[in-house]
Design an enzyme around this catalytic site. Structure first.
Site, PDB file in Angstrom:
ATOM      1  CB  SER A  87      -0.967  -0.050   1.194  1.00  0.00           C
ATOM      2  OG  SER A  87      -2.033   0.852   1.036  1.00  0.00           O
ATOM      3  CG  ASP A 146      -4.637  -2.169   0.773  1.00  0.00           C
ATOM      4  OD1 ASP A 146      -3.635  -2.743   1.211  1.00  0.00           O
ATOM      5  OD2 ASP A 146      -4.901  -0.978   1.023  1.00  0.00           O
TER       6      ASP A 146
END
Length: 258
Positions: free
Chosen positions: A38, A151
């Site tokens: 991320s 993610d």
């Protein structure tokens, strides 16, 4: 001495990674490999591409988050990452590959169909980088190499695992310390709190794998969307790491098993 650095996700808190990297530069610590997820993946890739931490901070401050995300209602997510992809194309190059980076980087994402972490370290770079920060529900998943990706922090928000056999010393930077005195006052804060608590559980499982954990506690007072406080967050990462100088140097001078 091969030094590996694992950078966690954390939204705006991830700007602290840049402060940590600046401190490492000033201390003369050479990073041999970066594993990021991320916002940690974004910081790691830009640094490995040759940008200085200060240059990345300047870039973040010049970009308005509202300019790069816009509604795109669909069956799998509310927003898309096309504008973010354009920024990566501009600042990294549309055809950049992992092999083009000055430091080896491993980017992790979550494969949604299989429910496993997918690691990327070779070939096309931008699609895995986009996937690594595509929060489920909020963003469309990224289709890449036959995988449905979101993610990476969902399953592993401290991706130190890939460094285990590749580095002598493993340093992890975790930017999501829990504020145990937080006040949940709205649906928005409830969603953010739920995300932080859930993700922190998978982080605890991996903390024992690192030789040093850098976790600036002051970051607990910053929201995941506090991009307007980029300078403060950057400074927290920098100052906290500089305070650890003696400990870091001791760690790097110790003999380590390969």
């Amino acid at each position: 001495m091969r030094v590996g650095l694992a950078l966690s996700g954390g939204g705006a808190r991830g700007i602290a990674h840049l402060g940590v990297l600046k401190a490492f530069d000033e201390l003369g610590i050479k990073i041999s490999m970066i594993s990021g997820v991320s916002s940690g993946a974004i910081a790691g890739v830009l640094y490995a591409a040759g940008y200085t931490p200060d240059q990345v901070l300047k870039l973040i401050k010049e970009l308005s988050i509202f300019k790069i995300v816009r509604p795109a209602f669909g069956k799998a997510g509310l927003m898309h990452l096309e504008e973010v992809e354009k920024l990566y194309n501009k600042h990294l190059g549309p055809d950049i590959r992992f092999e083009d980076l000055k430091i080896p980087v491993i980017v992790s994402a979550t494969e949604m169909n299989e429910g496993v972490t997918a690691y990327f370290s070779s070939g096309e770079l931008i699609k895995p980088l986009l996937a690594s920060s595509a929060v489920p529900i909020l963003y469309h998943p990224i289709q890449f190499q036959g995988k449905l990706l979101n993610d990476g922090g969902l399953l592993n928000n401290l991706p130190i695992d890939p460094l285990h056999t590749n580095c002598d010393v493993k340093i992890a930077v975790h930017v999501n310390p829990i504020n145990h005195h937080a006040k949940v006052t709205s649906i928005r804060s409830m969603v953010e709190r739920t995300l932080l608590l859930a993700i922190n559980n998978n982080v605890k499982l991996r903390m024992h794998l690192c030789d040093l954990l850098i976790e600036p506690q002051e970051l607990k007072y910053y929201r995941l969307t506090n991009f307007r406080k980029a300078d403060e967050i950057f400074e927290i990462g920098y100052a906290h790491t500089m305070k650890l100088e003696k400990h870091i140097r001791h760690l790097l001078n110790k003999p380590h098993r390969t």
